[in-house]
Motif scaffolding. Structure first.
Motif, PDB file in Angstrom:
ATOM      1  N   TYR A  87      -4.551   6.209 -12.873  1.00 45.14           N
ATOM      2  CA  TYR A  87      -3.116   6.464 -12.383  1.00 45.14           C
ATOM      3  C   TYR A  87      -2.116   5.354 -12.630  1.00 45.14           C
ATOM      4  O   TYR A  87      -0.965   5.775 -13.406  1.00 45.14           O
ATOM      5  CB  TYR A  87      -3.158   6.977 -11.074  1.00 45.14           C
ATOM      6  CG  TYR A  87      -1.694   7.531 -10.584  1.00 45.14           C
ATOM      7  CD1 TYR A  87      -1.392   8.755 -11.006  1.00 45.14           C
ATOM      8  CD2 TYR A  87      -0.806   6.841  -9.740  1.00 45.14           C
ATOM      9  CE1 TYR A  87      -0.088   9.203 -10.661  1.00 45.14           C
ATOM     10  CE2 TYR A  87       0.498   7.368  -9.480  1.00 45.14           C
ATOM     11  CZ  TYR A  87       0.761   8.489  -9.773  1.00 45.14           C
ATOM     12  OH  TYR A  87       2.039   9.020  -9.621  1.00 45.14           O
TER      13      TYR A  87
ATOM     14  N   PHE B 119      -2.491  12.046 -13.791  1.00 46.12           N
ATOM     15  CA  PHE B 119      -3.037  12.559 -12.234  1.00 46.12           C
ATOM     16  C   PHE B 119      -4.364  13.197 -12.565  1.00 46.12           C
ATOM     17  O   PHE B 119      -4.703  14.215 -12.825  1.00 46.12           O
ATOM     18  CB  PHE B 119      -2.034  13.660 -11.903  1.00 46.12           C
ATOM     19  CG  PHE B 119      -1.804  13.614 -10.378  1.00 46.12           C
ATOM     20  CD1 PHE B 119      -1.299  12.637  -9.554  1.00 46.12           C
ATOM     21  CD2 PHE B 119      -2.589  14.728  -9.512  1.00 46.12           C
ATOM     22  CE1 PHE B 119      -1.346  12.684  -8.250  1.00 46.12           C
ATOM     23  CE2 PHE B 119      -2.809  14.662  -8.312  1.00 46.12           C
ATOM     24  CZ  PHE B 119      -1.985  13.623  -7.638  1.00 46.12           C
TER      25      PHE B 119
ATOM     26  N   ASN C 165       2.604  16.103 -16.629  1.00 43.22           N
ATOM     27  CA  ASN C 165       2.193  17.197 -15.757  1.00 43.22           C
ATOM     28  C   ASN C 165       1.221  17.827 -16.792  1.00 43.22           C
ATOM     29  O   ASN C 165       0.405  18.617 -16.011  1.00 43.22           O
ATOM     30  CB  ASN C 165       3.554  18.056 -15.465  1.00 43.22           C
ATOM     31  CG  ASN C 165       3.986  17.387 -14.191  1.00 43.22           C
ATOM     32  OD1 ASN C 165       3.538  16.735 -13.283  1.00 43.22           O
ATOM     33  ND2 ASN C 165       5.333  17.874 -13.980  1.00 43.22           N
TER      34      ASN C 165
ATOM     35  N   ILE D 203      -6.704  10.087  -3.024  1.00 47.31           N
ATOM     36  CA  ILE D 203      -5.464   9.996  -3.168  1.00 47.31           C
ATOM     37  C   ILE D 203      -4.547   9.693  -2.233  1.00 47.31           C
ATOM     38  O   ILE D 203      -3.541   8.845  -2.217  1.00 47.31           O
ATOM     39  CB  ILE D 203      -5.099  11.301  -3.707  1.00 47.31           C
ATOM     40  CG1 ILE D 203      -5.708  11.550  -5.232  1.00 47.31           C
ATOM     41  CG2 ILE D 203      -3.529  11.184  -4.215  1.00 47.31           C
ATOM     42  CD1 ILE D 203      -5.568  13.210  -5.795  1.00 47.31           C
TER      43      ILE D 203
ATOM     44  N   ILE E  94      -2.167   6.509  -1.666  1.00 53.84           N
ATOM     45  CA  ILE E  94      -0.610   6.419  -1.359  1.00 53.84           C
ATOM     46  C   ILE E  94      -0.236   5.751  -0.194  1.00 53.84           C
ATOM     47  O   ILE E  94       0.707   4.926  -0.084  1.00 53.84           O
ATOM     48  CB  ILE E  94      -0.147   7.918  -1.342  1.00 53.84           C
ATOM     49  CG1 ILE E  94      -0.200   8.421  -2.912  1.00 53.84           C
ATOM     50  CG2 ILE E  94       1.202   8.138  -0.517  1.00 53.84           C
ATOM     51  CD1 ILE E  94       0.027   9.967  -2.431  1.00 53.84           C
TER      52      ILE E  94
ATOM     53  N   LEU F 183      -0.155  11.313   5.804  1.00 58.56           N
ATOM     54  CA  LEU F 183       0.442  11.413   4.350  1.00 58.56           C
ATOM     55  C   LEU F 183       1.847  11.916   4.314  1.00 58.56           C
ATOM     56  O   LEU F 183       2.786  10.986   3.500  1.00 58.56           O
ATOM     57  CB  LEU F 183      -0.556  12.321   3.450  1.00 58.56           C
ATOM     58  CG  LEU F 183       0.084  12.418   1.942  1.00 58.56           C
ATOM     59  CD1 LEU F 183      -0.143  11.133   1.090  1.00 58.56           C
ATOM     60  CD2 LEU F 183      -0.494  13.607   1.208  1.00 58.56           C
TER      61      LEU F 183
ATOM     62  N   LEU G 200       5.126   9.499   2.998  1.00 61.32           N
ATOM     63  CA  LEU G 200       5.674  10.006   1.852  1.00 61.32           C
ATOM     64  C   LEU G 200       7.264   9.963   2.097  1.00 61.32           C
ATOM     65  O   LEU G 200       8.168   9.832   1.367  1.00 61.32           O
ATOM     66  CB  LEU G 200       5.449  11.506   1.443  1.00 61.32           C
ATOM     67  CG  LEU G 200       4.231  11.546   0.361  1.00 61.32           C
ATOM     68  CD1 LEU G 200       3.897  12.990   0.062  1.00 61.32           C
ATOM     69  CD2 LEU G 200       4.264  10.754  -0.795  1.00 61.32           C
TER      70      LEU G 200
ATOM     71  N   VAL H 129      11.284   7.106  -6.432  1.00 64.51           N
ATOM     72  CA  VAL H 129      11.104   8.087  -5.400  1.00 64.51           C
ATOM     73  C   VAL H 129      12.243   7.750  -4.258  1.00 64.51           C
ATOM     74  O   VAL H 129      12.522   7.035  -3.679  1.00 64.51           O
ATOM     75  CB  VAL H 129       9.496   7.626  -4.724  1.00 64.51           C
ATOM     76  CG1 VAL H 129       9.401   8.520  -3.660  1.00 64.51           C
ATOM     77  CG2 VAL H 129       8.477   7.763  -5.964  1.00 64.51           C
TER      78      VAL H 129
ATOM     79  N   ASP I 143       5.157  13.383  -8.987  1.00 63.50           N
ATOM     80  CA  ASP I 143       3.821  13.381  -8.464  1.00 63.50           C
ATOM     81  C   ASP I 143       3.677  13.615  -7.078  1.00 63.50           C
ATOM     82  O   ASP I 143       2.810  14.078  -6.326  1.00 63.50           O
ATOM     83  CB  ASP I 143       2.966  12.230  -8.977  1.00 63.50           C
ATOM     84  CG  ASP I 143       2.660  12.095 -10.132  1.00 63.50           C
ATOM     85  OD1 ASP I 143       2.838  13.350 -10.973  1.00 63.50           O
ATOM     86  OD2 ASP I 143       2.463  11.046 -11.075  1.00 63.50           O
ATOM     87  N   TYR I 144       4.718  12.690  -6.397  1.00 63.02           N
ATOM     88  CA  TYR I 144       4.590  12.666  -5.072  1.00 63.02           C
ATOM     89  C   TYR I 144       5.064  14.078  -4.349  1.00 63.02           C
ATOM     90  O   TYR I 144       4.617  14.455  -3.331  1.00 63.02           O
ATOM     91  CB  TYR I 144       5.990  11.791  -4.436  1.00 63.02           C
ATOM     92  CG  TYR I 144       5.410  10.278  -4.831  1.00 63.02           C
ATOM     93  CD1 TYR I 144       4.939   9.631  -3.770  1.00 63.02           C
ATOM     94  CD2 TYR I 144       5.508   9.650  -5.942  1.00 63.02           C
ATOM     95  CE1 TYR I 144       4.666   8.095  -4.080  1.00 63.02           C
ATOM     96  CE2 TYR I 144       5.504   8.256  -6.252  1.00 63.02           C
ATOM     97  CZ  TYR I 144       4.929   7.554  -5.169  1.00 63.02           C
ATOM     98  OH  TYR I 144       4.472   6.395  -5.568  1.00 63.02           O
TER      99      TYR I 144
ATOM    100  N   ILE J 151       4.099  16.939  -5.924  1.00 63.68           N
ATOM    101  CA  ILE J 151       2.951  17.640  -6.051  1.00 63.68           C
ATOM    102  C   ILE J 151       1.791  17.407  -4.847  1.00 63.68           C
ATOM    103  O   ILE J 151       1.413  18.255  -4.236  1.00 63.68           O
ATOM    104  CB  ILE J 151       2.463  17.383  -7.526  1.00 63.68           C
ATOM    105  CG1 ILE J 151       3.342  17.784  -8.611  1.00 63.68           C
ATOM    106  CG2 ILE J 151       0.979  18.300  -7.652  1.00 63.68           C
ATOM    107  CD1 ILE J 151       2.574  17.307  -9.878  1.00 63.68           C
ATOM    108  N   ILE J 152       1.753  16.316  -4.673  1.00 62.32           N
ATOM    109  CA  ILE J 152       0.926  15.694  -3.395  1.00 62.32           C
ATOM    110  C   ILE J 152       1.357  16.351  -2.301  1.00 62.32           C
ATOM    111  O   ILE J 152       0.583  16.717  -1.239  1.00 62.32           O
ATOM    112  CB  ILE J 152       0.740  14.236  -3.608  1.00 62.32           C
ATOM    113  CG1 ILE J 152       0.128  13.759  -4.778  1.00 62.32           C
ATOM    114  CG2 ILE J 152      -0.167  13.701  -2.288  1.00 62.32           C
ATOM    115  CD1 ILE J 152       0.002  12.286  -4.880  1.00 62.32           C
TER     116      ILE J 152
END
Lengths: 289, 290
Positions: free
Chosen positions: A27, A33, A93, A225, A229, A270, A274, A289, B85-86, B88-89
C-alpha cells in the motif's frame, strides 16, 4: 487474570503486525489497496497444511515451503494483474476492484480443491508453559518467537540495507525514484515477494494454533488494515505499534464485555482514529486527508 | 413456472440494489462498501413495521426509506471528512459494525436465529399480497418505477451536478455548488432505495437473518455493478441480471452443488478482472472509476 489477557493480546498483536506490514509494503509503495492478501493468506495456510499432511514435512520445512510458494503467488498477482493494469494507466480504485476479483478467484479455487470444512494442522495435546499466573501455549510461544524474529529481520533489512533504503525511497516518491534511474518494476517485484513472505508467516503461525478454512482471510486482512491505520500510514514500524495496540485492545474487549462485540469495538476505534487522528499513533501528518 | 417467477423477483430486487449503488459509486464516484448494511437496515426496519403495525405498503415504504436514509447521514458525514481509501475503509467499518449489531443485539433482532414468519405486504391495508404472483407484480412495478426514476435522476440537473462532483469537485465548488449537500442527497436516495429493496426481500422470503447482509454481500453488489457498467442505467441493470442468472445457468449445466457455488464465484472474480482490464467502465457503462 488481566495479565493473561494482555499477554494474549500482545501475541495476537504480533500476528496482526506481520500482516499489517505485508499489506503496508504494497500500500505505501504502490498505493494499491491490496485486498487480495486475504486470498494469499488462505493460500499460504493451505500450502502449509499440504506440506504437513501430504509431504510429511517437519514444522520448519513446511513453514519454509509455504513461505516460498506464497512469495511466488504474491509475485504472480503483481505480474499478471497489477503491472498490466498499471501499464494501462488504471486508477488505484480500479486496481482495488481487480484486487477484489483476484481475492474471490484465489479463495474459491482453494475451496473447490480442498472443500469448505475446517482443517487442523496439529491435533496432539501440547503442554502449556506456566509463568506465575500466566499460561502460554506452545503455538503462542511459536507465534511470539518466530513472528518477532521475522519482524526483526524485516526491520533490519528496512533500516540498514540498500534494499530498505530503496523501499523507503519508493514509498516517499515513486516518480522521483524512477527519474533517478532506478527500476521501479524490479523494485515492485521485490516488494510483492517480501509482502508474500510476511503474509505467509502470519498465516502459518496462526493456523498452527487455530486451524484453517477458506473463508478466514477477510477478517484477518481487515484487522491488519485497521492496525496499519491506527499505527499510522506511510511508515512501516508504525504497523508494529498498531498491531500490538489492536491486539491488546481486542483482548481487553473480550475481558471486559464478550468476544462477540470484538469487531464492533475494533471499528469504533478505527472510526475514532479516522476522524480525530487520521495520521494514526505515530504516522506522518498528511495533507490529503 | 414458479421457479422462473422466483428468479424474476430476485432479478428485480437486485436491479433496485445495483441501481442504488450506481448513484453514489458510478455517478458521484464515491466508492462505498456498505450497500448491504443499508439493505439489512431496510429489511429489519421493514420487518419491524410489518410485524407490529397494520399499515399499507405505501406508508411502510415511505417510513423505511426515511429511516434507512437517515442512517446514510453517517456516511455523508464520513464523506465530507475523509477522502479516497480512508472513506472506503470507513464505509467498510460501518458495514461491519451494522452486521455485528444485527448479529449480537438479540433482544431486537433475534441475532443468528433470524426472524421467521414475516407477514406479507398489504396494499391499501386490505388486500394482502401473498403468493408468488403478488410479489411478481409488486417487484416488477417497483423495479420499473426505480429504473425510470434513476434514469430521470441521472439526466436531471441533480445528476449533472453529481457528475460534475465526480469530474472535478473543486471546480464544482468554485461554480457555487454545495458538493457536500449534493453528496449527502445522493447517499440518502441510494440508501433509501436500498432499504426499500430490503423490505421487499424480507417480506417475500418471510425470513431474515444477519448473514444475508455481510461485507461479502456488499462486495457482491459492487461486483454486479462493475461487471455491468457504471454511470448510466443500462449498465447496472445488465450487471444485476448477469449475477442473478449465472448460477441458474450453471445449474442447467449439471455441476454438483459444491463445485457450482465456487465456480460461480470464480466466474464473478474473473469477469471483474477482465472488465477492469479491457473495459473499465463496465460492459455497458459510461464513466470510468477514478
Amino acid at each position: 487474570m488481566i495479565g493473561q489477557f494482555i499477554v494474549n493480546g500482545v501475541i495476537t498483536g504480533v500476528i496482526y503486525s506481520l500482516m499489517a506490514i505485508g499489506f503496508a509494503l504494497v500500500y505505501n509503495t504502490t498505493r494499491i489497496f491490496h485486498i487480495a492478501v486475504a486470498g494469499i493468506y488462505v493460500f499460504a495456510a493451505y500450502m502449509f497444511w499440504v506440506a504437513k499432511w501430504y509431504l510429511n514435512c517437519s514444522f520448519s520445512n513446511a513453514f519454509m515451503l509455504a513461505v516460498l510458494l506464497t512469495m511466488g503467488l504474491s509475485l504472480l498477482t503483481e505480474l499478471a494483474v497489477y503491472r498490466p493494469l498499471k501499464n494501462r494507466n488504471a486508477s488505484t480504485n480500479v486496481m482495488m476492484i481487480a484486487s477484489i476479483g483476484l481475492m474471490t478467484i484465489i479463495i474459491n479455487l482453494i475451496a473447490m480443491f480442498f472443500g469448505n470444512e475446517t482443517k487442523v494442522i496439529e491435533n496432539t495435546i501440547m503442554m502449556p508453559y506456566h509463568r506465575g499466573n500466566i499460561i502460554i501455549t506452545q503455538p503462542q510461544l511459536f507465534q511470539a518467537l518466530v513472528g518477532g524474529m521475522v519482524i526483526l529481520v524485516f526491520m533490519f533489512i528496512l533500516l540498514w540495507t540498500k534494499w530498505g533504503l530503496k523501499l523507503r525511497a519508493l514509498s516517499t516518491d515513486e516518480t522521483l525514484f524512477e527519474t533517478l534511474g532506478f527500476d521501479t518494476n524490479q523494485a515492485r517485484s521485490y516488494i510483492f515477494l517480501a509482502s508474500g513472505a510476511l503474509v505467509a508467516s502470519a498465516s502459518c503461525l496462526t493456523v498452527y494454533d487455530v486451524g484453517l478454512d477458506p473463508n478466514m482471510g477477510m477478517s484477518v486482512t481487515i484487522n491488519a488494515i485497521v492496525a496499519m491505520i491506527i499505527g499510522g500510514v506511510g511508515k512501516f514500524n508504525t504497523c508494529i505499534i498498531g498491531g500490538i495496540v489492536l491486539g491488546v485492545l481486542q483482548s481487553l474487549t473480550v475481558y471486559e464485555f464478550a468476544s462477540n462485540w470484538q469487531n464492533a469495538v475494533t471499528f469504533l476505534v478505527l472510526l475514532i482514529f479516522l476522524f480525530l487522528r487520521p495520521q494514526g499513533i505515530a504516522g506522518y501528518k498528511q495533507r490529503t486527508v | 413456472m414458479e421457479y422462473v417467477f422466483h428468479i424474476i423477483i430476485m432479478v428485480c430486487i437486485y436491479i433496485i440494489l445495483v441501481l442504488s449503488a450506481n448513484l453514489t459509486i458510478g455517478v458521484a464516484n464515491l466508492l462505498t462498501m456498505c450497500q448491504a448494511a443499508f439493505y439489512g437496515i431496510g429489511a429489519y426496519i421493514g420487518t419491524l413495521f410489518l410485524m407490529q403495525f397494520n399499515y399499507s405498503f405505501v406508508l411502510i415504504a415511505i417510513v423505511v426509506m426515511f429511516f434507512t436514509g437517515a442512517f446514510s447521514l453517517l456516511i455523508s458525514y464520513a464523506s465530507a471528512r475523509l477522502k479516497d481509501d480512508y472513506f472506503i475503509i470507513a464505509t467498510m467499518g460501518f458495514q461491519l459494525i451494522v452486521y455485528t449489531i444485527l448479529y449480537n443485539w438479540t433482544d431486537v433482532t433475534r441475532g443468528p436465529y433470524g426472524i421467521p414468519g414475516i407477514p406479507g405486504i398489504k396494499l391499501l391495508r386490505i388486500i394482502e399480497i401473498s403468493g408468488i404472483y403478488g410479489y411478481l407484480c409488486l417487484s416488477l412495478v417497483m423495479m420499473a418505477i426505480v429504473v425510470l426514476l434513476f434514469r430521470h435522476l441521472i439526466n436531471s440537473p441533480f445528476g449533472r451536478a453529481l457528475n460534475a462532483v465526480r469530474a472535478d469537485e473543486m471546480t464544482a465548488q468554485a461554480l457555487g455548488r454545495n458538493t457536500i449537500r449534493l453528496k449527502s442527497m445522493a447517499f440518502f436516495i441510494s440508501a433509501a432505495f436500498t432499504g426499500l429493496a430490503g423490505t421487499i426481500y424480507a417480506s417475500y422470503v418471510s425470513y431474515i437473518d444477519p448473514t444475508s447482509f455481510t461485507l461479502d454481500e456488499s462486495i457482491f453488489i459492487i461486483s454486479a455493478l462493475f461487471i455491468g457498467g457504471i454511470g448510466n442505467t443500462k449498465g447496472p441493470v445488465l450487471g444485476a441480471v448477469f449475477v442473478v442468472l449465472l448460477p441458474e445457468l450453471l445449474r442447467f449445466v449439471g455441476l454438483p452443488d459444491s463445485i457450482a457455488a465456487n465456480l460461480r464465484q470464480i466466474i464473478y472474480g474473473l469477469a471483474l478482472i477482465l472488465v477492469m482490464f479491457y473495459r473499465p467502465q463496465g460492459i455497458l457503462g459510461k464513466t470510468i472509476l477514478k
